[in-house]
Design a protein around this motif. Structure first.
Motif, mmCIF file in Angstrom:
data_model
loop_
_atom_site.group_PDB
_atom_site.id
_atom_site.type_symbol
_atom_site.label_atom_id
_atom_site.label_comp_id
_atom_site.label_asym_id
_atom_site.label_seq_id
_atom_site.Cartn_x
_atom_site.Cartn_y
_atom_site.Cartn_z
ATOM 1 N N ASP A 1 0.874 -1.168 0.000
ATOM 2 C CA ASP A 1 0.000 0.000 0.000
ATOM 3 C C ASP A 1 0.911 1.218 0.000
ATOM 4 O OD1 ASP A 1 -1.954 1.896 0.289
ATOM 5 O OD2 ASP A 1 -2.455 1.390 2.357
ATOM 6 N N ALA A 2 1.079 1.825 -1.182
ATOM 7 C CA ALA A 2 2.010 2.948 -1.339
ATOM 8 C C ALA A 2 1.257 4.267 -1.255
ATOM 9 C CB ALA A 2 2.727 2.850 -2.678
ATOM 10 N N LYS A 3 1.805 5.208 -0.477
ATOM 11 C CA LYS A 3 1.182 6.523 -0.346
ATOM 12 C C LYS A 3 2.249 7.607 -0.347
ATOM 13 C CE LYS A 3 -2.896 5.066 2.300
ATOM 14 N NZ LYS A 3 -3.624 5.195 3.590
ATOM 15 N N ALA A 4 2.077 8.608 -1.216
ATOM 16 C CA ALA A 4 2.905 9.808 -1.173
ATOM 17 C C ALA A 4 2.230 10.787 -0.216
ATOM 18 C CB ALA A 4 3.035 10.413 -2.568
ATOM 19 N N LEU A 5 2.892 11.089 0.900
ATOM 20 C CA LEU A 5 2.261 11.880 1.952
ATOM 21 C C LEU A 5 2.458 13.378 1.795
ATOM 22 C CD1 LEU A 5 3.083 9.775 5.148
ATOM 23 C CD2 LEU A 5 1.117 9.593 3.604
ATOM 24 N N GLU B 1 10.289 24.361 -0.442
ATOM 25 C CA GLU B 1 10.301 25.689 0.179
ATOM 26 C C GLU B 1 11.689 26.309 0.199
ATOM 27 O OE1 GLU B 1 9.317 29.177 2.082
ATOM 28 O OE2 GLU B 1 7.950 27.686 1.219
ATOM 29 N N PHE B 2 12.717 25.494 0.458
ATOM 30 C CA PHE B 2 14.073 26.013 0.581
ATOM 31 C C PHE B 2 14.918 25.746 -0.668
ATOM 32 C CE2 PHE B 2 12.699 25.058 4.981
ATOM 33 C CZ PHE B 2 12.685 26.354 5.465
ATOM 34 N N GLY B 3 14.268 25.355 -1.772
ATOM 35 C CA GLY B 3 14.993 25.112 -3.016
ATOM 36 C C GLY B 3 15.452 23.682 -3.194
ATOM 37 N N VAL B 4 15.270 22.859 -2.161
ATOM 38 C CA VAL B 4 15.585 21.424 -2.227
ATOM 39 C C VAL B 4 14.273 20.654 -2.087
ATOM 40 C CG1 VAL B 4 16.824 19.499 -1.150
ATOM 41 C CG2 VAL B 4 17.870 21.776 -1.232
ATOM 42 N N GLY B 5 14.113 19.622 -2.907
ATOM 43 C CA GLY B 5 12.893 18.833 -2.840
ATOM 44 C C GLY B 5 12.895 17.873 -1.666
ATOM 45 N N TYR B 6 11.851 17.944 -0.849
ATOM 46 C CA TYR B 6 11.664 17.014 0.253
ATOM 47 C C TYR B 6 10.375 16.240 -0.012
ATOM 48 C CZ TYR B 6 14.843 20.295 2.597
ATOM 49 O OH TYR B 6 15.900 21.113 2.907
ATOM 50 N N GLY B 7 10.462 14.911 -0.031
ATOM 51 C CA GLY B 7 9.286 14.091 -0.260
ATOM 52 C C GLY B 7 9.185 12.989 0.765
ATOM 53 N N VAL B 8 7.963 12.658 1.159
ATOM 54 C CA VAL B 8 7.723 11.592 2.144
ATOM 55 C C VAL B 8 6.716 10.612 1.553
ATOM 56 C CG1 VAL B 8 6.959 11.023 4.475
ATOM 57 C CG2 VAL B 8 8.097 13.220 4.040
ATOM 58 N N ALA B 9 7.043 9.321 1.627
ATOM 59 C CA ALA B 9 6.136 8.280 1.136
ATOM 60 C C ALA B 9 6.228 7.068 2.048
ATOM 61 C CB ALA B 9 6.475 7.884 -0.296
ATOM 62 N N THR B 10 5.145 6.313 2.135
ATOM 63 C CA THR B 10 5.116 5.104 2.962
ATOM 64 C C THR B 10 4.718 3.899 2.122
ATOM 65 O OG1 THR B 10 2.808 5.512 3.600
ATOM 66 C CG2 THR B 10 4.533 6.385 5.044
ATOM 67 N N PHE B 11 5.202 2.733 2.549
ATOM 68 C CA PHE B 11 4.931 1.473 1.858
ATOM 69 C C PHE B 11 4.605 0.435 2.933
ATOM 70 C CE2 PHE B 11 8.006 4.112 -0.271
ATOM 71 C CZ PHE B 11 7.449 4.248 -1.542
ATOM 72 N N THR B 12 3.349 0.098 3.029
ATOM 73 C CA THR B 12 2.888 -0.741 4.131
ATOM 74 C C THR B 12 2.112 -1.949 3.612
ATOM 75 O OG1 THR B 12 0.884 0.606 4.346
ATOM 76 C CG2 THR B 12 2.770 1.234 5.710
ATOM 77 N N ASP B 13 1.793 -2.857 4.569
ATOM 78 C CA ASP B 13 0.962 -4.031 4.302
ATOM 79 C C ASP B 13 1.481 -4.866 3.131
ATOM 80 O OD1 ASP B 13 -1.153 -5.731 4.797
ATOM 81 O OD2 ASP B 13 -2.554 -4.658 3.486
#
Length: 462
Positions: free
Chosen positions: A244-248, A253-265
């Motif tokens: 179960d993949a989710k991009a949260l 904001e500061f010119g660098v890309g920050y991304g958070v995602a989870t992979f469960t179940d």
């Protein structure tokens, strides 16, 4: 399942309040997403957390696992004297991963310098994992020069080792996205930055790890990314599993890309063995590409492949075109990877019995002995682009007006010093620049007077 879940997170030190001192509030969506992602791991109650960090020790030809009883560090370099971390390593799992990598020819293990210190790519995620049970152990893995597929294989080795030991593990892929999101910031703006982030967040949100493997290193480099190979190890640890993949969340904001995602179940899924698919695609593309190579380039490629795969030297076949076996000439073998030079060695005058043996000699040298580059590794072979330049006989010319950067190469010499530059090179668009570079290669000043100039034509085989 031995792999319980995984998360992809960034590692900006300023997200830690004692570092950010208020600046972290500008990326509250990332803070909230990291807290949510970390909670997924805490709730899963893993025996071991595997943290993959681009800022752990890194080598061109190797992927290092940290070894020892524990790792420790602090954020003092970011003016935070309060937040300190000490994590016990799962030495048994480290040994099992290293053993599997060795058995399968994967360039990963515990070789290299080990000093026990933690990097911020490890410590920032640890800040959000403070609620883990105190008996939780850790494995820390760095990134290396090997390609996406090799990093994916390391992930597969993690899954296999965990299964063998009966470990329940969670994976933390630490890595920032593009560093060139905004003009006026440290890295500035490139259009490749936002495009990369949009694409990678879509890939992570879909759990489409085949597309992840297809993202080229060239594209990642243009976007100035540090996390892609972390995500590939994470994907490999989830090989053969639906999730179960989710991009949260995402922020630049500061010119660098920050991304958070989870992979469960995770659940077993035979249709998600993505490395097999990626290797088949890459093999087909490679075979289509080499079909177009002529006998000169084929001989150079066969020499490099046999040397690195079999540790054997090609002996030119009598079935080669007659001009390769009968003529003598200087030859340059140039190797490129992802559009960048990877090795180039040549001879200005013939040194072997014929062009064929000249190619073999210089292909070997370009792949293994160019002092500007490390020796080519097995995992690079199908990514290489190879050119063979056969040099015509040089002729002395009176002055630079007789040169043409597209048509003629140049040789500059004086007092026993000699420098050569091939024609039609990217970025060399004027005669002045061509001669200047040749003088530098000879160890002469760029405005050195009284040099002897020679020109030569080249037949380029691609």
């Amino acid at each position: 399942m031995s792999v319980l879940n995984g998360i992809a997170v960034p590692h900006p030190p300023l997200i830690v309040p004692n570092v950010g001192r208020g600046e972290e509030k500008k990326i509250e969506n990332i803070t909230s997403a990291m807290e949510e992602a970390a909670q997924k791991i805490v709730e899963a109650k893993p025996d071991t957390v595997v943290i993959i960090s681009p800022h752990a020790p890194s080598y061109y030809d190797y992927i290092q696992l940290s070894k020892g009883a524990y790792g420790e560090g602090d954020l003092a370099q970011f003016n935070d004297p309060y937040d300190r971390f000490r994590i016990p390593y799962d030495q048994e799992l480290v040994d099992a991963i290293e053993s599997i990598c060795m058995e399968n020819g994967i360039p990963a293990g515990t070789l290299g310098k080990q000093d026990g210190s933690l990097d911020h790519g490890t410590m920032v995620p640890l800040y959000f994992l403070k609620s883990l049970a105190p008996e939780t152990k850790f494995v820390r893995i760095g990134l290396g020069g090997p390609n996406n597929k090799v990093h994916y294989q390391v992930g597969q080795a993690i899954q296999e080792a965990a299964q063998k030991l009966g470990r329940k593990v969670s994976i933390v892929a630490s890595g920032d996205l593009s560093h060139c999101q905004k003009a006026g910031t440290h890295y500035g703006y490139r259009p490749e930055g936002p495009k990369y982030d949009e694409k990678i967040m879509e890939i992570l949100g879909d759990g489409d790890f085949l597309r992840l493997l297809e993202v080229s290193e060239e594209d990642a480099e243009k976007a100035m990314v540090c996390g892609q190979k972390s995500f590939c190890i994470l994907a490999g640890a989830l090989d053969g599993l639906s999730v179960d993949a989710k991009a949260l969340a995402h922020s630049a904001e500061f010119g660098v890309g920050y991304g958070v995602a989870t992979f469960t179940d995770p659940k077993e899924d035979l249709d998600r063995h993505f490395l097999i698919m990626a290797e088949a695609q890459d093999r087909n593309a490679y075979e289509e590409r080499i079909k177009k190579e002529d006998a000169y380039v084929k001989l150079a490629r066969d020499t490099i492949n046999d040397l690195i795969h079999e540790n054997e030297l090609v002996i030119p076949s009598a079935s080669l075109p007659s001009e390769m076996l009968e003529e003598r000439a200087g030859v340059f073998v140039s190797i490129h990877k992802n559009g960048e030079l990877r090795g180039c060695i040549g001879t200005t005058e013939p040194t072997e019995a014929n062009v064929a043996t000249e190619i073999v000699r210089n292909a070997l040298a370009a792949s293994m002995r160019d002092p500007r580059f490390p020796a080519i590794q097995p995992w690079e072979l199908e990514e290489l682009e190879i050119n063979v330049d056969v040099l015509g006989k040089p002729e002395i010319i009176e002055d630079e007006s007789q040169l043409d950067v597209k048509k003629y190469g140049v040789i500059v010499s004086k007092n026993g010093k000699r420098g050569l530059l091939l024609p039609d090179l990217e970025g060399v668009d004027t005669i002045t620049k061509q001669v200047s570079i040749a003088k530098q290669k000879a160890g002469l000043l760029t405005d050195e007077p009284g040099c002897t100039l020679e020109r030569f034509e080249v037949v380029r085989h691609v």
